[in-house]
Structures are given as structure tokens and as C-alpha cells.
Scaffold this motif. Sequence first.
Motif, mmCIF file in Angstrom:
data_model
loop_
_atom_site.group_PDB
_atom_site.id
_atom_site.type_symbol
_atom_site.label_atom_id
_atom_site.label_comp_id
_atom_site.label_asym_id
_atom_site.label_seq_id
_atom_site.Cartn_x
_atom_site.Cartn_y
_atom_site.Cartn_z
ATOM 1 N N PRO A 92 3.862 -8.438 1.268
ATOM 2 C CA PRO A 92 2.809 -8.457 2.286
ATOM 3 C C PRO A 92 2.839 -9.777 3.055
ATOM 4 O O PRO A 92 2.974 -10.837 2.444
ATOM 5 C CB PRO A 92 1.517 -8.333 1.467
ATOM 6 C CG PRO A 92 1.938 -7.840 0.137
ATOM 7 C CD PRO A 92 3.331 -8.309 -0.083
ATOM 8 N N GLY B 33 0.808 -1.218 0.000
ATOM 9 C CA GLY B 33 0.000 0.000 0.000
ATOM 10 C C GLY B 33 0.839 1.265 0.000
ATOM 11 O O GLY B 33 1.895 1.346 -0.632
ATOM 12 N N ILE B 34 0.376 2.234 0.781
ATOM 13 C CA ILE B 34 1.087 3.527 0.776
ATOM 14 C C ILE B 34 2.486 3.381 1.372
ATOM 15 O O ILE B 34 3.415 4.075 0.986
ATOM 16 C CB ILE B 34 0.271 4.623 1.506
ATOM 17 C CG1 ILE B 34 0.906 5.999 1.259
ATOM 18 C CG2 ILE B 34 0.178 4.368 3.006
ATOM 19 C CD1 ILE B 34 -0.054 7.087 0.966
ATOM 20 N N GLN C 202 4.498 0.981 0.864
ATOM 21 C CA GLN C 202 5.376 0.569 -0.236
ATOM 22 C C GLN C 202 5.744 1.777 -1.120
ATOM 23 O O GLN C 202 6.893 1.907 -1.550
ATOM 24 C CB GLN C 202 4.650 -0.483 -1.064
ATOM 25 C CG GLN C 202 5.521 -1.187 -2.053
ATOM 26 C CD GLN C 202 4.707 -2.211 -2.810
ATOM 27 O OE1 GLN C 202 3.851 -1.871 -3.612
ATOM 28 N NE2 GLN C 202 4.945 -3.465 -2.530
ATOM 29 N N GLN C 203 4.749 2.641 -1.364
ATOM 30 C CA GLN C 203 5.004 3.849 -2.156
ATOM 31 C C GLN C 203 6.076 4.716 -1.489
ATOM 32 O O GLN C 203 6.955 5.249 -2.157
ATOM 33 C CB GLN C 203 3.706 4.670 -2.303
ATOM 34 C CG GLN C 203 2.634 4.014 -3.139
ATOM 35 C CD GLN C 203 2.972 3.988 -4.624
ATOM 36 O OE1 GLN C 203 3.785 4.759 -5.114
ATOM 37 N NE2 GLN C 203 2.372 3.065 -5.350
ATOM 38 N N LEU C 204 5.964 4.831 -0.173
ATOM 39 C CA LEU C 204 6.937 5.653 0.561
ATOM 40 C C LEU C 204 8.294 4.958 0.611
ATOM 41 O O LEU C 204 9.334 5.594 0.490
ATOM 42 C CB LEU C 204 6.429 5.948 1.976
ATOM 43 C CG LEU C 204 5.066 6.670 2.065
ATOM 44 C CD1 LEU C 204 4.658 6.864 3.516
ATOM 45 C CD2 LEU C 204 5.093 8.008 1.357
ATOM 46 N N LEU C 205 8.255 3.612 0.766
ATOM 47 C CA LEU C 205 9.495 2.822 0.843
ATOM 48 C C LEU C 205 10.342 2.984 -0.414
ATOM 49 O O LEU C 205 11.535 3.287 -0.328
ATOM 50 C CB LEU C 205 9.133 1.350 1.070
ATOM 51 C CG LEU C 205 10.240 0.313 0.982
ATOM 52 C CD1 LEU C 205 11.223 0.478 2.128
ATOM 53 C CD2 LEU C 205 9.666 -1.103 1.014
ATOM 54 N N ILE C 206 9.725 2.808 -1.596
ATOM 55 C CA ILE C 206 10.534 2.866 -2.835
ATOM 56 C C ILE C 206 11.018 4.282 -3.129
ATOM 57 O O ILE C 206 11.976 4.467 -3.842
ATOM 58 C CB ILE C 206 9.799 2.272 -4.063
ATOM 59 C CG1 ILE C 206 8.487 3.007 -4.340
ATOM 60 C CG2 ILE C 206 9.590 0.777 -3.895
ATOM 61 C CD1 ILE C 206 7.828 2.607 -5.650
ATOM 62 N N ARG C 207 10.345 5.267 -2.536
ATOM 63 C CA ARG C 207 10.786 6.650 -2.729
ATOM 64 C C ARG C 207 11.810 7.083 -1.676
ATOM 65 O O ARG C 207 12.438 8.123 -1.817
ATOM 66 C CB ARG C 207 9.599 7.598 -2.711
ATOM 67 C CG ARG C 207 8.802 7.576 -4.006
ATOM 68 C CD ARG C 207 7.509 8.312 -3.868
ATOM 69 N NE ARG C 207 6.787 8.395 -5.123
ATOM 70 C CZ ARG C 207 6.014 7.438 -5.611
ATOM 71 N NH1 ARG C 207 5.847 6.334 -4.938
ATOM 72 N NH2 ARG C 207 5.401 7.579 -6.776
ATOM 73 N N TYR D 144 10.347 -7.417 0.767
ATOM 74 C CA TYR D 144 9.257 -6.535 1.191
ATOM 75 C C TYR D 144 7.964 -7.006 0.531
ATOM 76 O O TYR D 144 7.515 -6.447 -0.459
ATOM 77 C CB TYR D 144 9.593 -5.081 0.844
ATOM 78 C CG TYR D 144 10.767 -4.580 1.646
ATOM 79 C CD1 TYR D 144 10.570 -3.881 2.826
ATOM 80 C CD2 TYR D 144 12.066 -4.859 1.255
ATOM 81 C CE1 TYR D 144 11.650 -3.458 3.588
ATOM 82 C CE2 TYR D 144 13.146 -4.438 2.004
ATOM 83 C CZ TYR D 144 12.928 -3.745 3.164
ATOM 84 O OH TYR D 144 13.995 -3.331 3.916
#
Lengths: 240, 211
Positions: free
Chosen positions: A238, A62-63, A65-70, A236
Motif C-alpha cells: 500500500p 484490499g480486494i 490484492q485478493q484478485l492480484l494473487i489469484r 505490491y
Amino acid sequence: MKVAGIIDENPSISDALIHILRGEYRYDPGFKEPFKIPASWLAIQLFITFSIGKYSTDEMSGIGQQLLIRSSKKRKWFFGKIAYCFSVVLSYYLIIIAVILFGTLLGLTRCDISLTGIVSYNLNEINYESQVLIDSKSLLMYVIVLPVFTSFVISVCQTLLTIIFRPIVGFISIICYQVLSAYFSFPFLIGSYSMLLRSNICTYNGFLFSDAIITELIVLFVVILILVIKLRKIDYLPRS
Amino acid sequence: MNIEIREYTKIIRKKTILDNINLTLSGGKIYGLRGVNGSGKTMLIRAICGLIYPTKGFITINGKKLGEDISFPERVGALIESPALLPEYSAYNNLKLIASIKGTATNDEIINAIKNVGLDPFSKKKFGKFSLGMKQKLGIAAAIFESPDLVLLDEPFNALDEESIVNIKEIIRDMKCENRIIILSCHDRSLLDDISDETIEMKGGKIYENN
């Protein structure tokens, strides 16, 4: 004679705080006294364990993951999870203090931070004889600082288990660890450091504040080291 | 932009998920991943994203080894499986939060990205109240709004109506530029053939066909 945590009819804020966070005296299996589970202490630890729960693995999708890759570095993401652990632990203890202060507004507790004499004597199997009161500085260190730091270190351990294995493993392991900490007295069972009644200000051969902090820093260092080493090879994905 | 995948193998609980993948992907192209469920498309996208660590082999992005020299591709936007953003935030606030990490996207870029996928950037409607199609559109907007060099879209056309599919296809085509690699996975062969410069068919975690 010791009667732990007795509060007089009009307890102060510190009396109430101690009543909730005092824990239980060290259990000696050699004596015939039955093992008493420190219920209010254990309830707080379980609430914290529930709250830490599967947050770190939820953040792998979810979000999160979005924050992780950034975030460009896995360590940044990981230290974010550590910060979360600290904020959860701090929130719980602040809630306890807020509830006691609310009790003061309702007139249930006295607006006074000093410990009532009888509570201090009753808590204290050393000072009961010498009639020495527990001072407010010791109270702050053993009833606020140490429990918050202990719960934080344990929550980081839970995060390690959750990330490496899965949330249920972290959850069950930490519950077992806390129960063992209540039952046994062993330096690396750090759960007992959050119990005032096991400290050197309340019991003979109790733990010292400095020993507790050093042991917990060692545990924290080892856990963070394992996580930093493992972090590179963690998937990483789920996990439920 | 250049991606090299060499002998990439991933085994999870004794099951080979990706099996000796060898691929070279270069900028300016749209790559389509095709395959049945469980063929390894999503895992390959996760691997390129740096979210899984190889059992064997490696991936390099512009010569930097993923997982060693860099944790994640430097400028990446991804939609992997279902888009799960913050349910209590609006479309704009979700993208604003994501943008705060890098701080490169402007408010106008966020608004335009939401508009382009067919959503209202000024709507206060929370993500949790969105329909599946709206969630999918916002997931795509989240992947592309920072103009990344590497765009990874896993099943981007899921839950979209025909009109939206045409619109998203157009957006993907418009994004194609010299330095950008776009990788998308899809079950629909005709859809994928229509939009991709190269299609890669996967079967049982292996590259079955590369056209």
C-alpha cells in the motif's frame, strides 16, 4: 483574423463539442501576445488525472490484492489497470457528448452534427481565407478519436509513475506535463495533440493526425515496455 | 507442498525489513509466526505470497522460483493485515467476485465458507456495514474458501471474540492436510503454541527462534 470557437446563436452538436474541446492555438513566446491557458481543455485533462489518481496503488491492497494473487500473472493485473485507464477516459468524453445531447433535448443546441459555417471559418486560420468548411470526418478524428487516444496514453504514463513511485508523483508530474504541453510545442509533449486548434486543419504548420498517432503509439509502447520490465520487481505494498 | 526460503533479505528505503531469512516449510503443518510489531511477520507473509521482490535471496515453491518461474504461489489464500473487501457488496457477493478469477469454487463452497466462519451467507448486509469482527471473519473465509494449498493468515484472531477464536482455531485445524501449508502470525504466544506445529519467532526482521 481569427476568433476561435465563436458559436452562433443556435449552435449544432459539433459546434458545442468544438467549443469545449478545441484547446488553444500554439503559443509563440516570440510574439507579445500573452499566453492563454486553454481552461476548458485543461479542466477535462485534470478531471481525468484526478480519476486515474491512486487507483492502481489502491489495487495493491484490499480486494485488489485478493484478485492480484489469484490472477497468477502480474501482467494480467497490470493490463487490467490499463483497461481501467481506457474506460475512465472514454467515460469522460462520453459524458461530455451526453451533456451536449441533453442540451439538444433542452433546445440549447441544434440537433445537427454538421459544423456551422461561421464556426468553421472562425476556428480556422487557413480556411478562413479559402472559405473551406471542416468536414465531419476530420472533425470526428481530431475532436473525438485523437483527444480520447491522447488522454488514454497520458493516463497510462500516470499509471506508470504511480506504480513505480507513488500517486502524488504521478499526479503532479502529469499536471506539469499538461501545462507544458499547452505552453510549448514539442512532438513528445503529446497533450497538445488533443487540441483541435493546433492541428493542420486549423492552423499553418499544425500537427498531422498520422504524426500525432505515431508519436503517441511510440510513447505508449515505451511506457508499457518500462512497466512490463519493472513489474517483476515492483513491491505490491500500500502506498499513500 | 514445499517452500524453501534462502538468504531472503528485503531492504526498503535503506531499512532492512527482512534479514537473511532461511526457512524450509513442508506440507501438512501449521506454522506460527510470532514477534512484536515491526518484527517482520507481515513482510515475511507478503514475501511468501510474492507481493514483494527480494533485495537478496529467493523463495521457491515446489521447486519454482517465486518472481521468476511464477509470479505468485499457484494455489494461495491470504489474509494480510486488515481485510478490505468491497464495501458496497455483501459477504456472498465479495467472495463470488474473488471466486470469478479462478472459477474453481462452487456456490456451495462459498456459502459453506461464510457459514463456517459464523456469518450469514444469505444476508444482504454490505461489507462496509460489518463490525470489525465480522470483517475479520469474512477475510478469513476469503482466504480459505477455495481450499488453497498455501494458507497465509496475518493476525487472524484480531477483533474476534472468544467463541469466534475457538471456531476459527477449529477451522484452521480441520484444514490441515498432507499437502497444505498453513502459516499464521499472532502476538499471543499461548494461542500460537496451541494451534501451531512449529513456531517461528521473529525479531528485527530475523528468525530469532525456530521450534
